[in-house]
Scaffold this active site. Sequence first.
Site, mmCIF file in Angstrom:
data_model
loop_
_atom_site.group_PDB
_atom_site.id
_atom_site.type_symbol
_atom_site.label_atom_id
_atom_site.label_comp_id
_atom_site.label_asym_id
_atom_site.label_seq_id
_atom_site.Cartn_x
_atom_site.Cartn_y
_atom_site.Cartn_z
ATOM 1 N N GLU A 100 7.674 -53.175 68.742
ATOM 2 C CA GLU A 100 8.067 -53.790 67.465
ATOM 3 C C GLU A 100 8.529 -52.661 66.556
ATOM 4 O O GLU A 100 7.722 -51.965 65.926
ATOM 5 C CB GLU A 100 6.880 -54.555 66.843
ATOM 6 C CG GLU A 100 6.412 -55.747 67.659
ATOM 7 C CD GLU A 100 7.345 -56.953 67.581
ATOM 8 O OE1 GLU A 100 8.287 -56.950 66.765
ATOM 9 O OE2 GLU A 100 7.122 -57.914 68.347
ATOM 10 N N HIS B 292 11.932 -55.205 70.024
ATOM 11 C CA HIS B 292 11.896 -56.227 68.961
ATOM 12 C C HIS B 292 11.721 -55.519 67.626
ATOM 13 O O HIS B 292 11.539 -54.318 67.564
ATOM 14 C CB HIS B 292 10.683 -57.147 69.156
ATOM 15 C CG HIS B 292 10.802 -58.098 70.304
ATOM 16 N ND1 HIS B 292 11.010 -59.448 70.137
ATOM 17 C CD2 HIS B 292 10.725 -57.897 71.643
ATOM 18 C CE1 HIS B 292 11.056 -60.032 71.325
ATOM 19 N NE2 HIS B 292 10.885 -59.113 72.265
HETATM 20 O O1 0X9 Z 1 6.372 -63.281 68.650
HETATM 21 C C1 0X9 Z 1 7.088 -62.569 69.373
HETATM 22 O O2 0X9 Z 1 7.809 -63.039 70.234
HETATM 23 C C2 0X9 Z 1 7.063 -61.050 69.195
HETATM 24 N N1 0X9 Z 1 7.087 -60.691 67.802
HETATM 25 S S1 0X9 Z 1 8.434 -60.906 66.915
HETATM 26 O O3 0X9 Z 1 8.101 -60.651 65.525
HETATM 27 N N2 0X9 Z 1 9.500 -59.828 67.338
HETATM 28 O O4 0X9 Z 1 8.942 -62.212 67.151
HETATM 29 C C3 0X9 Z 1 5.770 -60.508 69.755
HETATM 30 C C4 0X9 Z 1 5.640 -60.658 71.193
HETATM 31 C C5 0X9 Z 1 4.377 -60.041 71.641
HETATM 32 N N3 0X9 Z 1 3.563 -61.006 72.272
HETATM 33 C C6 0X9 Z 1 2.461 -61.559 71.722
HETATM 34 N N4 0X9 Z 1 1.997 -61.223 70.564
HETATM 35 N N5 0X9 Z 1 1.834 -62.432 72.453
HETATM 36 ZN ZN ZN Z 2 11.190 -60.425 68.328
#
Ligand code: 0X9
Ligand code: ZN
Length: 380
Positions: free
Chosen positions: A314, A240
């Site tokens: 990320e 990501h």
């Molecule tokens: O929010 C998400 O799906 C991910 N970040 S993004 O900015 N690429 O959208 C993070 C996923 C990691 N999972 C959690 N933080 N629970």
């Molecule tokens: Zn993402």
Amino acid sequence: MLEHAKKLLAYLKLDYKVLIDDLAQKIKTYNPKITPEDMKLQEEQGYNFTFKYYHSLEDMHEYLDHLSTTYKDFVSTQVIGKSIEGRDLKVLTISSGDPTAPGFWIDAGIHAREWIAPTTAIYIARELVERRETLPSALKKINFFILPVVNPDGYEFSRSKDSHRLWRKNRNPNNNREDIPCYGVDLNRNFDMEWGVSGSSDDPCADVYKGPTPNSELETQAVTNFVSRIPRIKASVSLHSYSNLILYPFGYAGGQYHPNHEELHRVGVVVAQRIKALSGNNYGVQSSGDWYVASGDSADWAASRGIPYVFTMELSDCDNILDGSCFILPPSKIIPIGKEGFELIKATAEAILESSHPKIAMIPQEDSMTTSDSFCDKEE
Ligand code: 0X9
Ligand code: ZN
């Protein structure tokens, strides 16, 4: 346009701050048209994909096909399902030659606007295939399965118009119900692991809409069906952007950790140190849920299947975190960030081969396809 918006906000007595003076300009600058010279080079090489541009899905698939036809002894492609709009979900398989070797899953592009994630997955594929001679031996002892674009409809939508550039979800019309006028499910909230418990929405108009039921989306189903059948799977990495973070499960809550979390943290720190030495960039290492809680993500699902090494990466920091457009990166970042992503794959491969994981319950064998299935499903 900006002046008009400013006037409107002032009239409404709403406080505001201009983060990007000209978003359209930024989008255009960072997504340049292919020059005639590069077109010529592409014609000469016989396929359109390069690491100099953000390419269409078609160009990316063309490169995967090029790898499988050029290196057919150990590389193949297969379509593991279709998106809601009917696009192929194309997986590249890189075989170690040993069907009993550990399996390693890599996916990217769950979120449409995170263009640096598919390019990084393809960079990793290029290293594993075209630079095989130079690889550390651990990488040659693993069977890799790479899906560079989990969300092809969203990706193409985000390329179709400047105003669509920051699209995140898939393109499910959500039944076109009049009371639900909004498209898209956030695929990273749709996986069947503590679905809907935190950080997701039941509003189809929300960017983090979790879908009507767990695993409701064709793209999620294709991934879960395929990954569940990868023989001896030991690792799952989801790419990501952005934030310069190496994350491990769980994400559905803070303070809840994968049974292998100490080892995951150790590997993450090794990767962060190597990236620092490589590019000078600082990566953080932590559990997803300690960053922020969100349930139904792909990594939590992979952990729930007993996969011992599970990461979300990320990729990329933001030059100016306040400018609101850190998803829009210049194409000159494709190779440097690809290298950072590859460090996680290398260190995870080394760790898999160094350790055995008696504590982790693995996927029951009867669920798994035989290795020969996975290598023989080559797309014609
Ligand atoms: O929010 C998400 O799906 C991910 N970040 S993004 O900015 N690429 O959208 C993070 C996923 C990691 N999972 C959690 N933080 N629970
Ligand atoms: Zn993402």
